[in-house]
Design an enzyme around this catalytic site. Sequence first.
Site, PDB file in Angstrom:
ATOM      1  CD  GLN A 172      52.246  37.064   2.819  1.00  0.00           C
ATOM      2  OE1 GLN A 172      53.086  36.385   3.386  1.00  0.00           O
ATOM      3  NE2 GLN A 172      51.952  38.308   3.179  1.00  0.00           N
ATOM      4  CB  ALA A 227      53.265  21.974  20.642  1.00  0.00           C
ATOM      5  CB  THR A 230      64.211  33.667   3.783  1.00  0.00           C
ATOM      6  OG1 THR A 230      63.870  34.820   4.567  1.00  0.00           O
ATOM      7  CG2 THR A 230      65.691  33.755   3.446  1.00  0.00           C
ATOM      8  CD  GLU A 231      59.663  39.766   2.320  1.00  0.00           C
ATOM      9  OE1 GLU A 231      59.568  40.677   3.160  1.00  0.00           O
ATOM     10  OE2 GLU A 231      58.691  39.169   1.841  1.00  0.00           O
ATOM     11  CG  HIS A 262      54.293  32.138   2.977  1.00  0.00           C
ATOM     12  ND1 HIS A 262      55.210  31.152   3.291  1.00  0.00           N
ATOM     13  CD2 HIS A 262      54.581  33.187   3.795  1.00  0.00           C
ATOM     14  CE1 HIS A 262      56.009  31.575   4.262  1.00  0.00           C
ATOM     15  NE2 HIS A 262      55.649  32.808   4.587  1.00  0.00           N
ATOM     16  CG  HIS A 287      57.163  34.037   0.449  1.00  0.00           C
ATOM     17  ND1 HIS A 287      58.251  34.315  -0.351  1.00  0.00           N
ATOM     18  CD2 HIS A 287      57.523  34.390   1.716  1.00  0.00           C
ATOM     19  CE1 HIS A 287      59.228  34.815   0.395  1.00  0.00           C
ATOM     20  NE2 HIS A 287      58.809  34.874   1.647  1.00  0.00           N
ATOM     21  CG  LEU A 292      59.899  30.442   2.293  1.00  0.00           C
ATOM     22  CD1 LEU A 292      59.013  31.309   1.421  1.00  0.00           C
ATOM     23  CD2 LEU A 292      59.474  30.552   3.748  1.00  0.00           C
ATOM     24  NE  ARG A 310      52.704  36.407   7.795  1.00  0.00           N
ATOM     25  CZ  ARG A 310      53.969  36.188   7.424  1.00  0.00           C
ATOM     26  NH1 ARG A 310      54.936  37.025   7.789  1.00  0.00           N
ATOM     27  NH2 ARG A 310      54.268  35.146   6.672  1.00  0.00           N
ATOM     28  CB  SER A 357      54.246  35.206  10.672  1.00  0.00           C
ATOM     29  OG  SER A 357      55.558  34.905  10.256  1.00  0.00           O
ATOM     30  CG  LEU A 358      58.921  34.004  12.932  1.00  0.00           C
ATOM     31  CD1 LEU A 358      60.419  33.986  12.672  1.00  0.00           C
ATOM     32  CD2 LEU A 358      58.456  32.672  13.503  1.00  0.00           C
ATOM     33  CG  PHE A 384      62.151  40.894   6.139  1.00  0.00           C
ATOM     34  CD1 PHE A 384      63.367  40.281   6.426  1.00  0.00           C
ATOM     35  CD2 PHE A 384      61.094  40.100   5.766  1.00  0.00           C
ATOM     36  CE1 PHE A 384      63.521  38.905   6.348  1.00  0.00           C
ATOM     37  CE2 PHE A 384      61.225  38.725   5.687  1.00  0.00           C
ATOM     38  CZ  PHE A 384      62.440  38.117   5.977  1.00  0.00           C
ATOM     39  CD  GLU A 417      49.398  30.476   8.770  1.00  0.00           C
ATOM     40  OE1 GLU A 417      49.051  30.491   7.577  1.00  0.00           O
ATOM     41  OE2 GLU A 417      50.419  29.881   9.172  1.00  0.00           O
ATOM     42  NE  ARG A 445      56.852  37.705   2.878  1.00  0.00           N
ATOM     43  CZ  ARG A 445      56.963  36.949   3.958  1.00  0.00           C
ATOM     44  NH1 ARG A 445      55.884  36.329   4.441  1.00  0.00           N
ATOM     45  NH2 ARG A 445      58.116  36.803   4.569  1.00  0.00           N
ATOM     46  N   GLY A 468      55.056  27.909  17.685  1.00  0.00           N
ATOM     47  CA  GLY A 468      55.532  29.074  18.416  1.00  0.00           C
ATOM     48  C   GLY A 468      54.480  29.691  19.309  1.00  0.00           C
ATOM     49  CB  ALA A 469      50.986  30.819  18.707  1.00  0.00           C
ATOM     50  N   GLY A 470      51.639  28.319  20.497  1.00  0.00           N
ATOM     51  CA  GLY A 470      51.215  27.403  21.552  1.00  0.00           C
ATOM     52  C   GLY A 470      52.230  27.292  22.671  1.00  0.00           C
TER      53      GLY A 470
END
Length: 602
Positions: free
Chosen positions: A240, A13, A254-255, A353, A242, A252, A394, A399-400, A116, A383, A286, A15-17
């Site tokens: 990957q 559950a 962020t980039e 990452h 990061h 992390l 990537r 990814s998002l 980015f 993922e 990256r 983002g993808a789910g």
Amino acid sequence: MQIHEYDVVIVGAGGAGMRAALESSKRAHTAVLTKLYPTRSHTGAAQGGMCAALANVEEDNWEWHTFDTIKGGDYLVDQDAAEIMAKEAIDAVIDLENMGLPFNRTPEGKIDQRRFGGHTRNHGEAAVRRACYAADRTGHMILQTLYQNCIKQDVEFYNEFYVLDLLLDESEGEPRAAGVVAYELATGEIHVFSAKSVIFASGGFGKVFKTTSNAHTLTGDGMAIVYRKGLPLEDMEFYQFHPTGLAGLGVLLTEGARGEGGILRNESGERFMERYAPTIKDLAPRDMVSRAMLQEVREGRGAGPNKDYVYLDLTHLPAEQIEAKLPDITEFARTYLGVDPISELVPVFPTAHYAMGGIPTNNDTEVLRNNEDIVPGLYAAGECACVSVHGANRLGTNSLLDINVFGKRAGVAAAEYANNAKHAPLPEDPAKFVEDMVAKLRDGATGPSVTASGPNTGTDAGAEAEGTERIADIRKAMQETMDMNAQVYRTEETLTQALADIKELQERYTRATIQDKGQRYNTDLLEAIELGFLLELAELLVIGALNRKESRGGHAREDYQTRDDENFMSHTMAYRQPGETEIKLDTKPVIVTRYQPMERKY
């Protein structure tokens, strides 16, 4: 054992789910099973943005985005899939906006965009503002927005139901999805979910490494479950790192910090990325930035008492810009390192990452059982899946985008299949494998053999021996050898050492014991099962890396330093049949439609 019946079951559950659930539940009777409460899913840790060629702040188009994705992935990307993702990115962002996601805005009220790594205009001419963002908590906002819309739509969640087995029906000769088996954390009860369609959206496996941006729950459950059924995993050697994890911690940063103008500097203050990527400098992909940082440290230009990290410099940026657009990472640096990014340099170093490989699928997210044939009713997104839109590396923010584009596609495809299919028959004793595994770990003294794993086969390896090994000790040893021997740079020697260590740890795992014998919220049991998954995936990563005698994207071999398109311009497919120990490696052609492999310069 309890039995439930649904048209579609979604495992995970994040983002993808949840993006899949929003589509599937409108079309078919759907359940979402998750070992975590949905808003604790790791999508919430994504920070910097979600790419789409909206062209809100400067010229852009989906073709440039497609090219950047392919080049960024070091030409191991399936180009038809990358084109789909780049085209559908625009609607994916607008969908989220219409759901209520609070994106940052331009003065005109449009969704704001920033630079980015690896995203350029006109096929590499200069960096482009393509990342749509909500400060530096974009993933958090996506997760909350999707969950709110799932609640609004009355999506059925089974929270803290840990899926441990995939049920396949082979009565007609070829496998098709029949359902899943889950362990309910609150009660210790086993639940069987009969389903016409099953979608895996269970995330990555970053906890094979010690230094990682991944949460403790990122243990590759879905990948390992599918693999244990004799189905392949694709490109598992590509992981990957990061560039900007907090030094020594891996937390992390962020980039997006570099997208806002942050600069990487070595001990002398030199902006060293000018030497490695003269056109886009700190905004190179990256894998290139991580190798450059490590090179600076190796050559004695690292910072700190031990010269083992470099600096992220934000001090030249206005304080109000940092506080408004990067509030979370600013607080991370203050909290965990005692460093204030507004006035001080932040120590950073690469952190494990993201998995580029995973469960192989076609563009409709249908899971492949070989290079061409699908498993009817079985889907994967996010993922845990490999479409492959990320290839060997990537690009940030893809990814998002991936979870939204292919999560949506999975939900639609799974529901449409379910509406035209009948439930496959369940095995005679569908919960046997899970019951045996849980009993051996919790009630006996022995865990299941990793190297002989396979649902519905069971194993008696070491069953008479008294458990003498601690799960925490095995996990620590696994993570240490992976960090030491299979990280940013790899050689035949280091990978061979990692493989030997993993084999030894797999044997020790068969003699593992847990202290908690209880039924309810047995986290000892949970961690023991997760470790079994991680050991299998660590083995696959290392074997794939040993086999790939070239350097490409996130896979950097110091003994084979160049990319070898003649011999390795192909995906790696890894198989192992249930109950067997031998891993078979095969290849799958990369789909090339428009862009032939070129030298990768930035």
